[in-house]
Enzyme design. Structure first.
Site, PDB file in Angstrom:
ATOM      1  N   HIS A   1      31.890  42.863  41.540  1.00 58.92           N
ATOM      2  CA  HIS A   1      33.295  42.511  41.784  1.00 58.92           C
ATOM      3  C   HIS A   1      33.419  41.516  42.929  1.00 58.92           C
ATOM      4  CE1 HIS A   1      34.084  45.232  45.293  1.00 58.92           C
ATOM      5  NE2 HIS A   1      33.276  46.075  44.696  1.00 58.92           N
TER       6      HIS A   1
ATOM      7  N   GLU B   1      38.670  45.499  41.986  1.00 56.76           N
ATOM      8  CA  GLU B   1      37.884  46.732  41.821  1.00 56.76           C
ATOM      9  C   GLU B   1      38.271  47.751  42.874  1.00 56.76           C
ATOM     10  OE1 GLU B   1      34.809  49.650  42.778  1.00 56.76           O
ATOM     11  OE2 GLU B   1      35.514  48.022  44.060  1.00 56.76           O
ATOM     12  N   GLU B   2      38.474  47.287  44.105  1.00 56.81           N
ATOM     13  CA  GLU B   2      38.720  48.210  45.206  1.00 56.81           C
ATOM     14  C   GLU B   2      40.011  49.000  45.043  1.00 56.81           C
ATOM     15  OE1 GLU B   2      36.522  48.978  47.099  1.00 56.81           O
ATOM     16  OE2 GLU B   2      35.233  47.295  47.652  1.00 56.81           O
TER      17      GLU B   2
ATOM     18  N   HIS C   1      33.084  49.176  53.538  1.00 56.53           N
ATOM     19  CA  HIS C   1      34.518  49.095  53.844  1.00 56.53           C
ATOM     20  C   HIS C   1      34.814  48.991  55.339  1.00 56.53           C
ATOM     21  CE1 HIS C   1      35.745  51.152  49.761  1.00 56.53           C
ATOM     22  NE2 HIS C   1      34.968  50.075  49.594  1.00 56.53           N
TER      23      HIS C   1
ATOM     24  N   ASP D   1      27.050  47.534  42.358  1.00 55.24           N
ATOM     25  CA  ASP D   1      28.108  47.733  43.356  1.00 55.24           C
ATOM     26  C   ASP D   1      27.709  48.827  44.349  1.00 55.24           C
ATOM     27  OD1 ASP D   1      30.500  47.500  44.722  1.00 55.24           O
ATOM     28  OD2 ASP D   1      31.636  48.758  43.330  1.00 55.24           O
TER      29      ASP D   1
ATOM     30  N   ASP E   1      29.664  44.561  49.884  1.00 51.90           N
ATOM     31  CA  ASP E   1      30.528  45.188  48.889  1.00 51.90           C
ATOM     32  C   ASP E   1      31.670  44.233  48.532  1.00 51.90           C
ATOM     33  OD1 ASP E   1      31.891  46.953  47.260  1.00 51.90           O
ATOM     34  OD2 ASP E   1      32.704  48.146  48.903  1.00 51.90           O
TER      35      ASP E   1
END
Length: 472
Positions: free
Chosen positions: A290, A336-337, A434, A364, A302
């Site tokens: 992503h 995606e998140e 994140h 991912d 990520d």
């Protein structure tokens, strides 16, 4: 141990053409597994050529350098942001210039949330400014913030037992980290459970395997019929400190300010490129990562790494002059998140052709040194994938684990399509996940080379075998 394989492109192509054996009669295979093993084994030289190009040849470090250029130029790429849309347009141009086929954008609608200014300050038992990151889709506080006493709990069960204490307070979750899948439910559901017992806000211990006072953001979900309250993540260190304070009977008061806002859905795109199949172009092996990220760090790990080794897989195959029997389709997902929003719309658009998808792949979980491949599918398909992974013996990445998955490919897997994901160092991954620490500094070009080689060999061989992977 390094070993080098030098094969002329034309020879590689001829070897690949000789690997497939005809399907009998009505399209149903009558081959024994031994015959399938022999078919896979004859891809050995092709696999070595891909490995040589990716790990030791002119393509080494290419995926790392491509990724660094994008994330240094654009930065983080939050759903609904201008930086995400800039990255999508750059990637479309990159894929076209790379000579891939059928490069196009597929429009989707995605959430648009912005965190705004935010702060959390402990006022009692001492003044302490806390590191905080609002959680995706959270509402904001009033301009003056929310100032309230804290209730610290370690589980939803404890929250229920102490429900009468929670009304009018800020609930702090100090849940233990045993695994991501267990701990993340507090990030996703913490606000709803706190609101049910009358809390004014919730603060969640960051879901992280390691912390150097780093908050880790992520998506959270509200529930119809339950009041929406502001919610944010705090560091492991602050959550544990408040837990100790509470155990001593100290009164804890926090002032929380969040300028978070939700806006109408924004226009975005899934980015698609292909190497069109030579014999069964309607059949597909999908490789993906992503392109969106959270709004902290650079989104390099990520999921910049996963997106760029997926692009690199097609580049390697193209550079060697290979064209598999089936179409290799690269998809760089958007949003995606926020729960696989772009991927869900892709699935709804393309699911009519689900019988033509041989394998769906998503990287991912980091592109560090791979441990192997996670796979979900029938026992027969698993046995085939295990043989394919034997081709990666030269770089010692041959293991096949259970539970191939990915937010963006799970729609297909749940519908019966075989799925695969790259597995590597999850402790390292969730240390930076994140957070502000998700930057190019985390990435290692040599490890990305190996990850790209694994991705390219698996996707190419599965796409070029005479038959699709069998389903349950």
């Amino acid at each position: 141990m390094k070993f080098h394989v030098f094969v002329f492109v034309g020879v590689v192509h001829l070897l690949s053409l000789n690997c497939g054996k005809a399907v009998y009669g009505n399209g149903i295979s009558q081959r024994t597994f031994q015959e399938i093993k022999e078919e896979i084994a004859c891809y050995g030289d092709v696999a070595k050529a891909i490995i040589n190009l990716a790990v030791y040849g002119k393509a080494q470090n290419r995926s790392y350098e491509r990724l660094a250029l994008l994330v240094d130029t654009v930065g983080p790429r939050l759903s609904g942001s201008k930086s995400l849309e800039k990255a999508i347009q750059i990637m479309r141009q990159n894929l076209q210039e790379d000579g891939l086929e059928n490069v196009h954008l597929e429009p989707v609608k995605i959430p648009h949330w912005e965190r705004g200014e935010e702060s959390a300050v402990m006022l009692e038992p001492r003044i302490h400014k806390m590191a905080v990151l609002g959680l995706g889709s959270s509402i904001g506080t009033p301009p003056e913030g929310i100032t309230a006493e804290v209730l610290v709990v370690t589980s939803f069960d404890e929250l229920q037992r102490r429900a009468p204490e929670a009304r009018g307070k800020i609930v702090v979750y100090n849940q233990p980290y045993t695994s991501y899948s267990r701990a993340v439910q507090y990030r996703v559901q913490g606000a709803v459970e706190a609101a049910k017992v009358g809390a004014l806000a919730s603060l969640i211990r960051s879901v992280a395997s390691f912390s150097i006072y780093s908050p880790h953001t992520g998506i959270q979900e509200y529930q119809d019929g339950v009041p929406k309250i502001p919610t944010a993540c705090i560091t492991v260190e602050d959550a544990e400190m408040m837990s100790r304070m509470a155990s001593r009977g100290s009164r804890i008061v926090i002032q929380l300010k969040m300028g978070a806002k939700n806006y109408p859905d924004a226009d975005s795109f899934n980015t698609v490129a292909e190497i069109i199949g030579s014999k069964y172009p309607e059949q597909v092996v999908l490789v993906s990562g992503h392109l969106d990220s959270w709004d902290v760090g650079q989104g390099a790990m990520d999921d910049g790494g996963g997106a760029f080794i997926s692009w690199e897989a097609l580049s390697l195959i193209k550079d060697l002059g290979l064209r598999p029997k089936r179409t290799l389709r690269l998809v760089l997902w958007t949003a995606e998140e926020q729960g696989g929003i772009g991927a869900l719309q892709y699935y709804q658009l393309h699911k009519a052709n689900i019988s033509n998808y041989s394998l769906v792949m998503e990287s991912d979980l980091g592109t560090f040194l791979p441990s192997g491949l996670q796979f979900t599918g029938s026992d027969k398909a698993r046995a085939i994938v295990e043989e394919v992974m034997c081709l990666l013996q030269p770089i010692n990445v041959t293991q096949v684990f259970r539970a191939g998955e990915g937010t963006d490919i799970n729609f297909w897997i749940q519908a019966g399509v075989p799925g695969a994901s790259l597995l590597d160092d999850l402790y390292k991954y969730f240390s930076f996940h994140h957070s502000h620490g998700d930057t190019m500094t985390v990435m290692d070009p040599k490890q990305m080379n190996v990850a790209a080689a694994v991705w390219a060999v698996v996707s190419y061989v599965i796409a070029d075998m005479e038959e699709m992977l069998p389903r349950s």
